[in-house]
Design an enzyme around this catalytic site. Structure first.
Site, mmCIF file in Angstrom:
data_model
loop_
_atom_site.group_PDB
_atom_site.id
_atom_site.type_symbol
_atom_site.label_atom_id
_atom_site.label_comp_id
_atom_site.label_asym_id
_atom_site.label_seq_id
_atom_site.Cartn_x
_atom_site.Cartn_y
_atom_site.Cartn_z
ATOM 1 N N THR A 1 0.782 -1.277 -0.106
ATOM 2 C CA THR A 1 0.049 -0.117 0.026
ATOM 3 C C THR A 1 0.824 1.143 0.151
ATOM 4 O O THR A 1 0.525 2.165 -0.823
ATOM 5 C CB THR A 1 -0.872 0.000 1.212
ATOM 6 O OG1 THR A 1 -1.801 -1.024 1.108
ATOM 7 C CG2 THR A 1 -1.680 1.283 1.268
ATOM 8 N N ASN B 1 5.430 -0.685 3.828
ATOM 9 C CA ASN B 1 4.639 0.088 4.856
ATOM 10 C C ASN B 1 5.573 0.218 5.932
ATOM 11 O O ASN B 1 5.637 1.305 6.442
ATOM 12 C CB ASN B 1 3.438 -0.708 5.222
ATOM 13 C CG ASN B 1 2.344 -1.043 3.961
ATOM 14 O OD1 ASN B 1 2.467 0.189 3.028
ATOM 15 N ND2 ASN B 1 1.846 -2.026 3.917
ATOM 16 N N LYS C 1 -7.089 4.912 5.413
ATOM 17 C CA LYS C 1 -5.627 4.721 5.971
ATOM 18 C C LYS C 1 -4.900 6.046 6.012
ATOM 19 O O LYS C 1 -5.100 6.761 4.851
ATOM 20 C CB LYS C 1 -5.124 3.929 5.162
ATOM 21 C CG LYS C 1 -5.566 2.253 5.023
ATOM 22 C CD LYS C 1 -4.855 1.347 4.290
ATOM 23 C CE LYS C 1 -5.404 0.103 4.292
ATOM 24 N NZ LYS C 1 -4.466 -0.754 3.169
ATOM 25 N N ASP C 2 -4.132 6.345 7.059
ATOM 26 C CA ASP C 2 -3.282 7.580 7.147
ATOM 27 C C ASP C 2 -2.491 7.465 5.880
ATOM 28 O O ASP C 2 -2.373 8.547 5.106
ATOM 29 C CB ASP C 2 -2.557 7.717 8.254
ATOM 30 C CG ASP C 2 -1.817 6.153 8.849
ATOM 31 O OD1 ASP C 2 -1.234 5.524 7.871
ATOM 32 O OD2 ASP C 2 -1.898 5.728 10.040
ATOM 33 N N ARG C 3 -1.752 6.402 5.362
ATOM 34 C CA ARG C 3 -0.845 6.408 4.462
ATOM 35 C C ARG C 3 -1.421 6.607 3.035
ATOM 36 O O ARG C 3 -0.840 7.264 2.005
ATOM 37 C CB ARG C 3 0.003 5.057 4.385
ATOM 38 C CG ARG C 3 -0.650 3.765 4.143
ATOM 39 C CD ARG C 3 0.438 2.762 4.399
ATOM 40 N NE ARG C 3 -0.266 1.450 4.265
ATOM 41 C CZ ARG C 3 -0.950 0.664 5.377
ATOM 42 N NH1 ARG C 3 -0.973 1.471 6.417
ATOM 43 N NH2 ARG C 3 -1.335 -0.592 5.120
ATOM 44 N N HIS D 1 -8.292 -8.789 2.359
ATOM 45 C CA HIS D 1 -7.339 -9.641 3.148
ATOM 46 C C HIS D 1 -8.073 -10.592 4.217
ATOM 47 O O HIS D 1 -7.859 -11.633 4.442
ATOM 48 C CB HIS D 1 -6.790 -8.674 4.175
ATOM 49 C CG HIS D 1 -5.394 -8.090 3.616
ATOM 50 N ND1 HIS D 1 -4.482 -8.831 3.199
ATOM 51 C CD2 HIS D 1 -5.163 -6.709 3.277
ATOM 52 C CE1 HIS D 1 -3.329 -8.048 2.835
ATOM 53 N NE2 HIS D 1 -3.846 -6.694 2.625
#
Ligand SMILES: [Zn+2]
Length: 559
Positions: free
Chosen positions: A92, A113, A174-176, A322
């Site tokens: 990601t 990640n 998601k933060d990223r 997932h």
């Protein structure tokens, strides 16, 4: 002598004037001929990343999509049908970064990640930054920034080009997924903090408080409204494009015996980290779309001729994949519902920015493999890698050969980081130890390829898995030995899907362009994820992201 000087000055004056007139003429012409003048730039660029979206989800679920979502982008935009990731590992953080920087981990530095930082000898998180504080929560979930990303995104270049007048906003559960696309100069990035809060938050890297529209959104109890039963959008018996709802290849939620519809999210939330359960359901995408639509008004995006950038990443598709695996009814339902959320977002863009006034692209940060235990059940080579067993074998090999079992400092992301000071202390040669490990590991079952950092550094690979490994290899940050598993062999639980390889199930992802300046059509020509940012930069007439290695897809852009 004097008169000669006069002649010279006069000639110089005349030639400057002629030059000015010539330049003016060229400018006049280029105004109508290129996409670089203010009137022809889109008011807004919307980048959409659907986390873990395989290319075949577009074709497999096509007949069940409505007319206003994916189908609209396919039929009224440009469809790159053979679009791939061109590096390993397909995760990601690197995925989002590569889409927006137009390059690979070799240059942008986001090698995974989480990775082992050789300098500080600790695992670090791609978007983690403990010099920053959370905004919107007391928890540490906001201690983030894009500082580990070494190059610029196309949104950064648009900010520089417009003297910081064009805005950039990043949004994702998601933060990223919010931080890395929006880049170093973003006005803000917002992500979701679950647990018992259920709020959108940010970091002091961007601002010291939440703007009013975000506070209002959080106060509207939008997240609460999705803690409701999750059943299939249409009759489950019509979902013939996915496997049986009850099978042995799916994870599921704590507190429910089978991974089958319907799911009572309110009741299940107690055992599944509160609001975080929304991330792993189709409703996480709906909430993301709601928030993105609120941002259009809240941030006044696309309201003037200066191009703004909105990056949206739909993360729930990844959590669902997932948990339940790529062949599950849950994945199918998540995509049919995402299609509706996409339609809502497109309709909001048409209403608020204007039809034909914005440019949109949609892609994914990586694909995913079919659940290996399922593949095995239908005789396709697949399996699970035993990480513990691997560690044991490595240690006994090193003990036998060098009399030391502590030569490995860290193992992560299919890479081995050697303990360099220990190797020096024992008087061993680093490259010799690397190559000894390569020779040993390649004899292990379920291992397909092994390369040393020295080989990566000294050989120029131009094709195959080796090229992808090299594009993912960052000399400063990557490990000493790089390991490639056999096809469809993963280090994962026996249920659910994962990703990370350089094989087609992980590299082949959708790429759709739509809106202002975009041709209608499709191609099977091979395109790469790193071509997206240069294509958008070319459309905007800005500089390319500083590390971009991809090329503009000229067949996508209108003449
Ligand atoms: Zn992902």
């Amino acid at each position: 002598m004097k008169s000669l000087l006069y002649v010279f000055v006069f000639a110089l004056f005349f030639s400057c004037k002629a030059q000015t007139e010539y330049t003016a003429q060229v400018n006049q012409e280029s105004k109508t001929a290129t996409a670089t003048d203010e009137n022809s730039r889109p008011k807004l660029v919307v980048g959409i990343v659907v986390d873990q979206m395989r290319y075949d989800y577009l074709t497999r679920f096509y007949s069940k999509f409505g007319d206003g979502g994916f189908k609209k982008l396919i039929n009224q935009g440009f469809n790159c049908k053979n679009n791939h990731y061109n590096y390993i590992p397909t995760y990601t953080g690197p995925g989002h970064t590569s889409v927006y920087t137009g390059t690979t981990p070799k240059y942008h530095g986001i090698i995974a990640n989480n990775w082992y930082d050789k300098e500080i000898k600790e695992m670090v998180y791609c978007a983690g930054d403990d010099t920053e504080s959370s905004v919107g929560t007391e928890a540490t979930a906001g201690q983030m920034s894009p500082r580990r990303m070494k190059t610029t995104t196309f949104a950064d270049e648009n900010r520089l080009f417009t003297q910081m007048r064009g805005k950039t906003i990043g949004i994702s559960m998601k933060d990223r997924g919010a931080i890395l696309p929006a880049g170093h100069t973003a006005n803000a990035a917002y992500w979701f903090h679950g647990r018992d809060e259920g709020n959108w938050i940010t970091s002091t890297f961007y601002r010291s408080d939440l703007p009013k529209w975000v506070t209002n959104f959080n106060a509207s109890e939008a997240a609460e409204s999705y803690l409701k039963p999750w059943n299939t959008l249409y009759d489950i018996n019509t979902y013939t494009e996915s496997g049986a709802d009850l099978n042995t290849f799916e994870g599921g939620f704590k507190g429910k015996e089978t991974a089958t519809f319907p799911y009572d999210l309110k009741a299940l939330s107690k055992d599944n980290r509160g609001f975080d359960i929304l991330k792993a359901t189709a409703y996480g995408n709906a909430l993301t779309a709601d928030f993105a639509i609120a941002a259009l008004d809240g941030e006044q995006l696309g309201q003037d001729a200066i191009t703004d950038v909105l990056t949206v990443s739909f993360s729930s598709t990844d959590y669902v994949g997932h948990n339940f695996g790529v062949n599950s009814k849950e994945v199918q339902d998540t995509y049919l519902r995402l299609d509706k959320d996409l339609e809502r977002l497109i309709n909001a863009l048409d209403a608020k920015v204007g039809k034909g006034e914005y440019t949109l692209f949609l892609t994914s940060d990586h694909g995913a493999v079919d659940v290996p235990s399922y593949l095995q059940s239908v005789h396709i080579p697949a399996g699970y890698f035993d990480s513990k067993d691997f560690r044991g074998k490595l240690n006994s090999f090193l003990s036998k050969k060098y009399g030391a079992s502590d030569l490995i400092e860290n193992r992560s992301n299919n890479q081995i980081f050697l303990n360099r000071s220990r190797i020096a202390l024992l008087g061993l040669d680093l490259e010799e130890v690397q190559e000894a490990l390569v020779g040993e590991i390649i004899t292990y079952k379920k291992i397909d390829k092994v390369y040393s950092a020295t080989t990566m550094r000294t050989t120029d690979f131009t094709s195959g898995i080796e090229e992808l490994l090299q594009n993912g290899f960052n000399q400063k940050r990557s490990g000493d030995v790089l390991v490639v598993n056999d096809p469809a062999v993963i280090s994962y639980s026996k249920t659910g899907s994962t990703h990370g390889s350089g094989l087609n199930y992980d590299t082949h992802v959708p790429l759709l362009f739509y809106g202002k300046g975009i041709n209608h059509g499709s191609t099977f020509k091979k395109t790469y994820i790193t071509d997206i940012a240069p294509t958008i930069s070319a459309l905007l007439g800005t500089s390319f992201p500083n590390g971009a290695t991809g090329i503009p897809l000229e067949f996508v852009i209108e003449e």
